[in-house]
Structure formats: structure tokens, C-alpha cells
Design an enzyme around this catalytic site. Structure first.
Site: not given
Length: 575
Positions: A207, A281, A493, A447
Site C-alpha cells: 500500500s 473454486d 487490499h 483490491d
């Protein structure tokens, strides 16, 4: 001049003593004393910086267990060395740095800097252990903000209402540079590594920490041998302001979804797009194919039901919710996923991938009216409040009168005023490549805070700028020589995703990078946990064949095209 001469004499004396005593050090306790560490201080490592010998402290920690998604869980002993330095000629300037030292027997000639997240320049004790685990010294900085727990946002403005440019400059890139220069020299001095021996230097962050890593690669090409940059928050002018795009869409369309409605849409999107990689899945591995294949008819009118949730320090209380997905909610989501366009229909920025949670579309429940209302994103609101309005605000009070064009204007203003510090997207990495540096860049495909397309755009900018005469495939192969981007299926994220629990996470990425740098083993894929055990490097995409039993990484022109956005709202390139 006399002060500088005294410092240089002190440095030579200190280093001589280190050389003399190091041969006798056989344990961590031998080097983990204030006297020993003081002799190893890198007092002459940076011109214009004065290290304060009286500030040094050491602490021996034993049987410490470090557990985090960014490195394997490990138990080890370490020495915590902390000291302060100042920049000559700047009144009141004090920067604190902290280094964790492994036992001499565990040291492998490595140094590792770590970064922060959000408005924090460091991640405290959660990230720094990765250095010791990798057989090196780990380091972090407070940026000169007052303490290791002080965030940049609290010092961004001076009392007179102007930008604190020294703090901004430090947060942007200089503090991480100084941390690494001091850390590498301290490492050499502490362990008596002769100048003829190489100390490998690395960086790991996600980040804001990912952006900090790129800030070093772009400005100081020989500083790190390798960098792990996760979901980097670069292109701040667009990235921070873009957090308000969802709110402006809500106001423009005058609809605020209940939280349960958003969760229903997200879960149905995951279910619809899950099979597009050839295997069902619970993981959206091909989000780039999702929008063209999403069955909106099945989502419209779908029933949702959620129990009441008690309030907490991190979330407001919400009532029990039942209802059906409305056409208005779908209109908001479609507009949101399309990304920010100005009033002329030109693209300003892009959005998140389908299947991610709708954090920027969260509404607030108003118990007095039993309704849902606007909840302005604090990430976007703080950026505007501090850096555009120059007010001590943690958020802006209202979005009244704010349009899509307003967001564009804020982005352009931010880029002009802070671009050299915060954009961090300089695409010519020739010097870094020439220095032998390597980068592993990872980004979760789901994200919800930094668009996955942001990382793809930067990778593509590097390819186009560095290898302009090459075809796409040839340019991609050339970038692969030193820089590899991996999109992680189903991951949010900088962390795992509770809504796609089987998604992989590349926990040993730093170890993979070390193997690439020191042994020449370039990673074709990344290893991870979960249902998908390997992750493909861009532009290759995951595909399961043989009824979901055979995994491979394939070229997909459709994927490349769907991740390619033309930002035609700007008159200058946005890398």
C-alpha cells in the site's frame, strides 16, 4: 567545519574499535549493548546529517514470535537498536530510526527496510521482523514526525495553515532513503563486514509501503538490490481523490445502498465470475472477463437478508436488513465499475475489479430516520481537507456541489502541486536495471482500496517508455529481466479476503526475491497457499483445463485489452 572534523574523527575511532572488538563477538548479547552499538553508529554516512550518539538505546529480546501474512511465522532472538539524527540547519528536526539485529550466527549479509500503510510511514513491529527472518537487519523510520506512532497526516500542516514541506518531502521519499543508507552502514559496522564483501539490501512494503518502495527504485537506483512492492499507492493525485468517486456517484444518482444489498451484489458477482478461469473454486481469478459475462438479470431482484450488527470502534451498528436488489443499486454499481468520467465523457480514472468489496460505496445508517445516507470516504476526504483546502480536517464536511468535473480538477491540481513527491510513477527504470536491481510487484485482483489496474498501468508505462521500439510481447520479455508483476487472484487490499477464503497469498515473496537477486532464479510464478497454489506474472493469466485439474498461465489479448485504459481527460501523460 570544526564540528564536521570532530564527527569524522569520532567515526574513524568508533569504527576502529568495532573492527578490533568484532572478532570477539560470538553472541547476540555481545553486540546488543549501548556501548557496542554506539561504536558502530554510521555517523558520517550522509552529508548534512548529524547522528546523535547520546540518543542510542539497545534492547535484547528473546523468544520473540513474529506472525504476519507477509512472512513465515518464526520465533527468534533479536537486538532492538534505536537512535536519532537531525538535518543540519533545520531547527527542531529530529528523526528516529529503529533496527532489529539478528544473532551473529544468523546474519547472512543482508539488510531489509520496511514501509508503512495509509498515512503511516512505518508498520511498527508487524513488518520489521521480515528482515531478521531473512537473515538480515530490519529497519523502520518515524520520518521525523515525532514518534514511531505519529502519522504523517497529523504533521502535514503547519500552525499557520501552510504545507509542512519538510515532513511532506520526508514522507514522499527522503526518510526511506536515509533509513536505508544509515541501516546499511550500521549493518556493516555491527557485523564487521569488510568493504570487499557485499551486503545485499532489500525493501518490503504494501500500500503506502509499496509506494515508498517504488519511490526508492525511481530515485536511488543502486540503493536496493531488490524490492517487494505490494499494491503500491502511487499516483496519489488520482488515487486519493478517487476514493470520493463512489460518493459522488451516490449523490448524483441519489441512491445509497444498504450494506446488505452491496454484500449481496458482491457475493453474486463472485459466484457468477468464479468459473471464468475454468474452475469453480470460490475465487475470481479472471476479473478482467467478469463485466462482459456478468448476469445482471439474475442479480436484479435477488433477495437479501442480514442480521443486525452491534456497533464497534471500527463500524457503526446496523439493523436487521431484508429486501431485494434494486435497479437503482445496479445503476450505481455499473457506473462505479466504469470508473470516473468527466462531463464530456472522457476518462479521468479507473475503478476496482468486479468481485471486490464496495468500501468506497459504504452508506451510513441513520436510526432517527431509519434510512441510509452518504458516508464520505475518510481517505479521499482527508486528502482534500488537508492538501487542497489546507484545513485541519480529518474529512470534508460535505460533497454539496461536487461533480465528476470537480474530482478531475482536484486530481489535476494535486498532480501539479505534489506530483514530484507523491505520484511516484516515473517510468524510466534504466538506471535501476543497469545496477542489477530486481522488483517483484504484487497486487490483489480484488483490491477494494487501490485499483488493480493502477499497477498494470504502471507496468505498461515502464514497458512503453523503456522499450518503445519493441512489440508488446518483446517489451514484456525485456521488462521481465528485472521487474515482474503478479496479480493475486481473489485477494483484497494487502491481505486475505474473507469472502474468497480459498484465495492464495504469496507469504514468501521476499524469500523468492532474495533467490532471484542472489542466485539468479527469476520467478515464473509465485507460490502461495489456498486453492490456487501458484500465481501468474503479468501479462500471463490463470487458466484451468481438464475439468479444473490442470493449471497454466496463458496469454490473453482480451485480458490485456480489458486492463488497458485511455485516460483522455488529461493533456499530459499520466503514467
Amino acid at each position: 567545519m570544526r564540528n564536521r572534523q570532530n564527527i569524522m574523527r569520532y567515526s574513524l575511532w568508533a569504527y576502529t574499535l568495532v573492527l578490533a572488538s568484532a572478532s570477539a563477538t560470538t553472541s547476540l548479547s555481545d553486540i546488543c549493548t549501548t556501548a557496542y552499538a554506539k561504536k558502530a553508529l554510521p555517523v558520517d554516512a550522509i552529508h548534512g546529517v548529524t547522528v546523535d550518539p547520546s540518543s542510542i538505546s539497545t534492547s535484547l529480546v528473546t523468544n520473540f514470535t513474529a506472525s504476519n501474512i507477509f512472512y513465515p511465522t518464526s520465533t527468534f532472538d533479536y537486538c532492538n537498536v534505536t537512535f536519532a539524527y537531525s538535518h543540519d540547519g533545520i531547527d527542531g528536526d529530529i528523526v528516529h530510526v529503529q533496527y532489529w539485529l539478528p544473532a551473529p550466527g544468523q546474519f547472512k549479509n543482508r539488510y531489509v527496510s520496511t514501509g508503512g500503510g495509509g498515512w503511516a510511514i512505518n508498520s511498527g513491529s508487524s513488518s520489521i521482523p521480515t528482515g531478521v527472518i531473512a537473515g538480515g537487519v530490519g529497519g523502520l523510520t518515524d520520518g521525523g514526525f515525532g514518534s514511531f506512532n505519529t502519522q504523517f497526516s497529523s504533521v502535514a500542516l503547519l500552525e499557520n495553515g501552510t504545507i509542512n514541506w519538510q515532513a511532506t518531502y520526508m514522507f514522499g521519499y527522503q526518510a526511506q532513503h536515509e533509513l536505508a543508507v544509515l541501516g546499511k552502514q550500521l549493518t556493516r559496522n555491527i557485523y564487521n563486514v569488510p568493504s570487499s564483501e557485499k551486503i545485499y539490501s532489500y525493501y518490503q512494503g504494501c500500500s503506502e509501503g509499496g509506494r515508498e518502495g517504488w519511490s526508492q527504485v525511481q530515485r536511488f537506483p543502486d540503493q536496493f538490490d531488490g524490492v517487494v512492492a505490494g499494491a503500491p499507492a502511487f499516483r496519489w493525485a488520482q488515487q486519493q481523490t478517487n476514493h470520493l468517486t463512489g460518493n459522488v456517484i451516490q449523490k448524483t444518482l441519489d441512491y445509497y445502498s444498504p450494506s446488505c444489498e452491496l454484500e449481496k451484489i458482491m457475493n453474486m458477482t463472485v459466484a457468477s465470475c468464479d468459473p471464468l478461469d475454468g474452475k469453480t473454486d470460490g475465487i475470481v481469478s479472471r476479473s478482467d472477463l467478469c463485466l462482459k459475462n456478468l448476469n445482471w438479470d439474475s442479480i436484479l431482484g435477488a433477495s437479501y437478508s442480514c442480521p443486525a450488527v452491534s456497533g464497534s470502534p471500527f463500524a457503526d451498528a446496523t439493523p436487521a436488513q431484508t429486501g431485494k436488489v434494486s435497479a437503482k443499486a445496479i445503476e450505481v454499481i455499473k457506473t462505479y465499475w466504469n470508473g470516473l468520467l468527466d462531463s464530456d465523457g472522457k476518462r479521468v480514472y479507473f475503478s476496482y475489479q468486479p468481485g471486490s468489496t464496495f468500501d468506497d460505496l459504504r452508506s451510513a445508517y441513520d436510526s432517527s430516520t431509519d434510512s441510509w445516507k452518504l458516508d464520505i470516504s475518510g481517505l479521499g476526504g482527508m486528502w482534500i481537507g488537508l492538501f487542497i483546502d489546507l484545513l485541519q480536517e480529518t474529512n470534508i464536511p460535505s460533497l454539496d456541489g461536487v461533480t465528476y468535473d470537480t474530482l478531475k480538477e482536484w486530481m489535476i491540481f494535486s498532480q501539479k502541486k505534489y506530483g514530484d513527491i507523491f505520484q511516484t510513477t516515473y517510468p524510466d527504470l534504466s538506471e535501476f536495471q543497469a545496477a542489477g536491481g530486481k522488483v517483484i510487484h504484487v497486487h490483489g485482483e480484488q483490491d477494494y482500496s487501490i485499483p488493480t489496474a493502477s499497477s498494470v498501468r504502471y507496468w505498461n508505462s515502464v514497458r512503453e517508455v523503456m522499450f518503445p521500439g519493441e512489440s508488446y510481447s518483446a517489451g514484456a520479455a525485456a521488462v521481465d529481466d528485472f521487474y515482474r508483476l503478479f496479480l493475486i487472484p481473489g485477494v483484497g487490499h494487502c491481505g486475505t479476503n474473507e469472502y474468497q477464503p480459498g484465495a492464495p497469498w504469496p507469504q514468501t515473496t521476499l524469500q523468492t526475491l532474495v533467490d532471484w537477486v542472489e542466485n539468479g532464479k527469476a520467478p515464473a510464478t509465485l507460490a502461495g497457499s489456498g486453492e490456487v497454489e501458484t500465481m501468474c506474472r503479468w501479462p500471463l493469466r490463470p487458466l484451468w483445463t481438464a475439468n479444473g485439474k490442470k493449471f497454466q498461465c496463458v496469454h490473453s489479448q482480451e485480458s490485456i485489452d480489458n486492463f488497458d485504459y485511455y485516460l483522455d481527460a488529461y493533456k499530459i501523460p499520466v503514467y
